[in-house]
Design an enzyme around this catalytic site. Structure first.
Site, PDB file in Angstrom:
ATOM      1  N   LYS A  80     -83.989  18.991  52.100  1.00  0.00           N
ATOM      2  CA  LYS A  80     -82.926  19.963  51.914  1.00  0.00           C
ATOM      3  C   LYS A  80     -82.761  20.745  53.211  1.00  0.00           C
ATOM      4  O   LYS A  80     -83.684  20.829  54.032  1.00  0.00           O
ATOM      5  CB  LYS A  80     -83.286  20.941  50.781  1.00  0.00           C
ATOM      6  CG  LYS A  80     -82.075  21.544  50.081  1.00  0.00           C
ATOM      7  CD  LYS A  80     -81.445  20.578  49.100  1.00  0.00           C
ATOM      8  CE  LYS A  80     -80.371  21.278  48.267  1.00  0.00           C
ATOM      9  NZ  LYS A  80     -79.831  20.413  47.201  1.00  0.00           N
ATOM     10  N   GLY A 185     -71.395  30.166  36.173  1.00  0.00           N
ATOM     11  CA  GLY A 185     -70.901  29.577  37.411  1.00  0.00           C
ATOM     12  C   GLY A 185     -69.927  28.461  37.142  1.00  0.00           C
ATOM     13  O   GLY A 185     -70.302  27.412  36.612  1.00  0.00           O
ATOM     14  N   VAL A 186     -68.650  28.688  37.471  1.00  0.00           N
ATOM     15  CA  VAL A 186     -67.626  27.667  37.224  1.00  0.00           C
ATOM     16  C   VAL A 186     -66.935  27.297  38.536  1.00  0.00           C
ATOM     17  O   VAL A 186     -65.722  27.316  38.667  1.00  0.00           O
ATOM     18  CB  VAL A 186     -66.608  28.116  36.151  1.00  0.00           C
ATOM     19  CG1 VAL A 186     -67.161  27.914  34.769  1.00  0.00           C
ATOM     20  CG2 VAL A 186     -66.167  29.574  36.335  1.00  0.00           C
ATOM     21  N   GLY A 187     -67.758  26.943  39.512  1.00  0.00           N
ATOM     22  CA  GLY A 187     -67.252  26.417  40.772  1.00  0.00           C
ATOM     23  C   GLY A 187     -66.967  24.935  40.646  1.00  0.00           C
ATOM     24  O   GLY A 187     -66.548  24.458  39.588  1.00  0.00           O
ATOM     25  N   ASN A 188     -67.225  24.179  41.703  1.00  0.00           N
ATOM     26  CA  ASN A 188     -66.872  22.758  41.706  1.00  0.00           C
ATOM     27  C   ASN A 188     -67.496  21.994  40.542  1.00  0.00           C
ATOM     28  O   ASN A 188     -66.823  21.230  39.852  1.00  0.00           O
ATOM     29  CB  ASN A 188     -67.308  22.113  43.021  1.00  0.00           C
ATOM     30  CG  ASN A 188     -66.412  22.488  44.176  1.00  0.00           C
ATOM     31  OD1 ASN A 188     -65.294  22.938  43.972  1.00  0.00           O
ATOM     32  ND2 ASN A 188     -66.905  22.327  45.388  1.00  0.00           N
ATOM     33  N   VAL A 189     -68.794  22.180  40.333  1.00  0.00           N
ATOM     34  CA  VAL A 189     -69.490  21.446  39.270  1.00  0.00           C
ATOM     35  C   VAL A 189     -69.282  22.124  37.925  1.00  0.00           C
ATOM     36  O   VAL A 189     -68.968  21.470  36.923  1.00  0.00           O
ATOM     37  CB  VAL A 189     -70.990  21.315  39.587  1.00  0.00           C
ATOM     38  CG1 VAL A 189     -71.737  20.685  38.410  1.00  0.00           C
ATOM     39  CG2 VAL A 189     -71.187  20.477  40.843  1.00  0.00           C
TER      40      VAL A 189
END
Length: 350
Positions: A80, A185-189
């Protein structure tokens, strides 16, 4: 503190620090284990509270990638990288180019993909100076739509598959109609997961630090918005952490009413001891590195040649893996994270 005595060191093979005064680059690249193949993992850009916090994050995430790839039966190791800085303020083309040079200096021991705070275009800038980036190839995605390399659709689909497996084990049904799910969390994923759940008939409660993401879920999917600090305490069946890690902790567990934790975030448990605490509380936890492996599966096949059907078929084995983990956990009384770790270690420790 010495790196070697850091509580998250866990026999990392290599930890590299990069700094460039002109571009402002401050980055750490960690390679945890390469027994199964080159280390592959996301490149995260985040405004950490301290350098020590960034080091802890990259070490935990790197180790998690080793376990994730092994559990998904991929010929990859775990690594990472983190760039310290606010991606909305400090990111620049010159900084990304310098990060590409840093990646190149490791000669392929670590391959970067996108992560929180970085995007496919960012990785494409890095690729001007290195071949050791992944998830940037134009292709057909698992949904049949054109894809620029973004693994988010695959990660979201794999999380959806895993969430269904957890619901089937805990509640004895594959039908998600009326299931109440709180997505942190409602970002890309997270948004793509929300879309899958909406189409399956689930009721959605959402939060995010970015108001525009919340509005998109509310307006597009009929979700209900709640404050970020209240999302894990909602009266729901499932909580799906899809933001940063360590949100499952002593405080949140005292407030949690859900009976299933199944989300895409990495390192959801603040401490390893929370694995058993979750089980003792009657909550079924889908280990994060098992349920969110869709993206790494997608990127693996991008580098080795694939068809969307082949990728989708492999991603759907996430449900089978979790079902086995849940079964073994029930039989032994151990936390699901312990079981998942054991399965992974059988595949990468030599």
């Amino acid at each position: 503190m010495s790196i070697f005595s850091h509580p998250e060191f866990d026999q990392h093979e290599q930890v590299n620090f990069f700094h460039d005064q002109e571009t402002g680059l401050k980055a750490i690249i960690a390679v945890h284990n390469s027994n199964r193949g080159p280390a592959l993992g996301g490149c995260r850009m985040w405004q950490y509270g301290s350098d020590a916090e960034a080091l802890t994050d990259v070490l935990r995430l790197s180790k998690g990638m080793t376990y994730k790839s092994a559990l998904a039966n991929l010929d990859l190791g775990g690594g990472k990288s983190v760039i310290i800085g606010n991606p909305r303020e400090h990111k620049s083309e010159a900084l990304l180019e310098m990060m590409g040079r840093a990646l190149e200096s490791l000669s392929g021991r670590y391959i970067a993909a996108e992560d929180s705070g970085t995007s496919v275009p960012d990785l494409q800038v890095m690729a001007r100076y290195t071949d050791y980036v992944a998830g940037i190839t134009e292709r057909t995605g698992i949904d049949g739509l054109p894809c620029n390399g973004d693994p988010s659709p695959a990660t979201a689909y794999g999380t959806f598959v895993g969430l269904k497996a957890a619901v089937a084990h805990k509640f004895g049904t594959q039908d998600l109609t009326g299931l109440r799910v709180a997505i942190q969390g409602v970002g890309n994923v997270g948004f793509r997961l929300a879309k899958h759940l909406h189409e399956a008939g689930a009721e959605l409660i959402v939060s995010d630090i970015y108001p525009a993401f919340v509005e998109r879920a509310v307006n597009g999917l009929g979700a209900t918005a709640v404050a970020a600090d209240a999302i894990l305490a909602q009266e729901v069946d499932v909580v799906a952490p899809c933001a940063l890690g360590a949100t499952i902790n002593d405080q949140s567990l005292t407030l949690m009413k859900a009976k299933v934790i199944a989300g895409a975030a990495n390192n959801q448990l603040e401490h390893a001891a929370h694995d058993q605490q979750v089980r003792d509380a009657g909550i079924l936890y889908a280990p994060d590195f098992a349920i969110n492996a869709g993206g790494i599966i997608d990127i693996f096949y991008e580098r080795t040649g694939h068809t969307p059907d082949k990728v989708r078929t492999h991603i759907e084995t996430i449900g089978d893996t979790l079902a086995e983990i849940f079964k073994r956990s029930d039989a032994s009384g151990e936390g699901t994270g312990v079981i998942a770790n054991r399965l992974a270690e059988e595949r990468f420790i030599r």
